[in-house]
Scaffold this active site. Structure first.
Site, PDB file in Angstrom:
ATOM      1  N   GLY A  36      10.378 -18.961 -62.506  1.00  0.00           N
ATOM      2  CA  GLY A  36       9.242 -19.079 -62.185  1.00  0.00           C
ATOM      3  C   GLY A  36       8.491 -20.565 -62.255  1.00  0.00           C
ATOM      4  N   HIS A  37       8.426 -20.087 -63.586  1.00  0.00           N
ATOM      5  CA  HIS A  37       7.673 -21.381 -63.998  1.00  0.00           C
ATOM      6  C   HIS A  37       8.499 -22.845 -63.402  1.00  0.00           C
ATOM      7  CE1 HIS A  37       7.535 -18.566 -67.768  1.00  0.00           C
ATOM      8  NE2 HIS A  37       6.088 -19.220 -67.447  1.00  0.00           N
ATOM      9  N   GLY A 147       1.378 -19.058 -60.345  1.00  0.00           N
ATOM     10  CA  GLY A 147       2.667 -18.313 -59.825  1.00  0.00           C
ATOM     11  C   GLY A 147       1.262 -16.957 -58.921  1.00  0.00           C
ATOM     12  N   LYS A 149       2.545 -13.637 -59.878  1.00  0.00           N
ATOM     13  CA  LYS A 149       2.948 -12.622 -60.219  1.00  0.00           C
ATOM     14  C   LYS A 149       1.770 -12.433 -60.853  1.00  0.00           C
ATOM     15  CE  LYS A 149       5.715 -11.037 -63.729  1.00  0.00           C
ATOM     16  NZ  LYS A 149       4.633 -11.293 -65.105  1.00  0.00           N
TER      17      LYS A 149
HETATM   18  P1  AMP Z   1       3.041 -17.988 -68.473  1.00  0.00           P
HETATM   19  O1  AMP Z   1       4.138 -18.412 -68.945  1.00  0.00           O
HETATM   20  O2  AMP Z   1       3.569 -16.369 -68.093  1.00  0.00           O
HETATM   21  O3  AMP Z   1       1.207 -17.567 -68.641  1.00  0.00           O
HETATM   22  O4  AMP Z   1       3.185 -18.100 -66.641  1.00  0.00           O
HETATM   23  C1  AMP Z   1       2.147 -19.673 -66.280  1.00  0.00           C
HETATM   24  C2  AMP Z   1       2.750 -19.166 -64.593  1.00  0.00           C
HETATM   25  O5  AMP Z   1       4.143 -18.856 -64.620  1.00  0.00           O
HETATM   26  C3  AMP Z   1       1.243 -18.407 -64.755  1.00  0.00           C
HETATM   27  O6  AMP Z   1       1.379 -19.481 -63.271  1.00  0.00           O
HETATM   28  C4  AMP Z   1       3.068 -17.537 -63.499  1.00  0.00           C
HETATM   29  O7  AMP Z   1       2.711 -16.588 -62.599  1.00  0.00           O
HETATM   30  C5  AMP Z   1       3.599 -17.994 -63.116  1.00  0.00           C
HETATM   31  N1  AMP Z   1       4.713 -17.026 -63.459  1.00  0.00           N
HETATM   32  C6  AMP Z   1       4.909 -16.451 -64.271  1.00  0.00           C
HETATM   33  N2  AMP Z   1       6.118 -15.813 -63.971  1.00  0.00           N
HETATM   34  C7  AMP Z   1       6.548 -16.353 -62.663  1.00  0.00           C
HETATM   35  C8  AMP Z   1       7.146 -15.850 -61.429  1.00  0.00           C
HETATM   36  N3  AMP Z   1       8.024 -15.038 -61.888  1.00  0.00           N
HETATM   37  N4  AMP Z   1       7.395 -16.084 -60.584  1.00  0.00           N
HETATM   38  C9  AMP Z   1       6.426 -17.646 -59.929  1.00  0.00           C
HETATM   39  N5  AMP Z   1       5.153 -17.981 -61.417  1.00  0.00           N
HETATM   40  C10 AMP Z   1       5.274 -17.297 -61.940  1.00  0.00           C
END
Ligand code: AMP
Length: 283
Positions: A36-37, A147, A149
């Site tokens: 995702g990242h 994301g 998400k």
């Molecule tokens: P985080 O590390 O959880 O703060 O996420 C960092 C970025 O990655 C945020 O913009 C999230 O929305 C995005 N993100 C996390 N998981 C996913 C996913 N499965 N698909 C797309 N983007 C994601």
């Protein structure tokens, strides 16, 4: 791959790139990178000349009972993955660098932060809005990648950018899922094998809701209740924070379905809190 730990170092690096006429992309993350990242980083690589990935487990967005201390961290692995996906530098500040003694200024996006996850995680979105504002001010990106998400986070950041006239383009990216539908999340690593199997119920419940709408259901509350019943049918779902049928921009509940609709859920599988959502365009 350069890993920069201070605000001054990132500023100097970005300033040099900007002076050379380069456009700047920012991908804010809390690390423990997954596909995702990486999809965000690859998109930033395709659209920007210089890509900054921030890796910062932001203490401000965790509640006292939440998993700040145990949140997974692996900077070496993240550095390798980010480089492969096309990042130019990683910004990895310490909490003290971001929040030195005496820190007391916060950004609050009032209404959008109240419902959904905000109702169960007081202060969470204030922490998110504050750190994202700081990252924008430190890096000064032309574009920043988020994301879908974290749909409430995305709605809040878009609102904040408009309200505060922040000079950055917000680029939303679709949810990346495992082959069985589970949305990728750094927190999935907490799941036991049985919980991991059960966790697909979030996506299955959302798809069931989407199918009902596709079959002609236009009553948002009936869709909501059907999604909830699907979640309740999984014994390893230990708690449901919410099931909601909302407008994706205002996050207001939709009772009669038309236009853009988002089905969103937050539920615990054992002790692990997971969120997911799906968007539907109703004609
Ligand atoms: P985080 O590390 O959880 O703060 O996420 C960092 C970025 O990655 C945020 O913009 C999230 O929305 C995005 N993100 C996390 N998981 C996913 C996913 N499965 N698909 C797309 N983007 C994601």
């Amino acid at each position: 791959m350069e890993v920069l730990e201070t605000v001054a170092a990132v500023r100097a690096r970005v300033r040099a790139e900007r002076r050379a006429g380069k456009s700047i992309g920012l991908v804010p993350t809390m690390g423990y990178l997954h596909e995702g990242h990486l999809s965000l980083i690859r998109r930033a690589r395709a659209e920007c000349d210089f890509v900054v990935v921030s890796i910062f487990v932001n203490p401000l967005q965790f509640g006292p009972q939440e998993d700040y201390n145990t949140y997974p961290r692996d900077l070496n692995r993240d550095t390798r993955l980010a480089a492969e996906a096309g990042a130019d530098v990683i910004f990895h500040p310490t909490p003290e660098e971001m929040y030195p003694a005496g820190f007391q200024t916060h950004v609050e996006v009032e209404k959008l932060s109240q419902g959904l996850c905000g109702a169960f995680r007081p202060g969470h979105f204030r922490g998110v809005a504050t750190v994202v504002t700081k990252l924008f001010n430190i890096v000064g990106p032309d574009r920043a990648y988020f994301g879908e998400k974290d749909a409430q986070q995305l709605a809040i950041i878009r609102r904040m950018v408009r309200d505060l006239n922040l000079d950055v383009e917000i680029v939303p990216m679709p949810i990346v899922r495992e082959s069985d539908g589970l949305a990728l999340s750094s927190r999935n690593t907490y799941l036991s094998p049985a919980e991991r199997r059960a966790a697909t119920v979030l996506y299955r419940a959302l798809v069931y809701g989407r199918d009902l709408i596709a079959a002609g259901e236009r009553d948002g509350l009936r869709v909501r209740d059907a999604v909830r019943r699907t979640l309740e049918s999984e014994p390893l779902v230990s708690r449901i924070d919410y099931v909601a049928v909302v407008d994706p921009d205002t996050l207001e509940e939709k009772t009669t379905l038309s236009g853009s609709v988002m089905l969103a859920v937050a539920a615990y599988i054992g002790k692990v809190r997971l969120i997911d959502n799906i968007k539907v365009v109703v004609d």
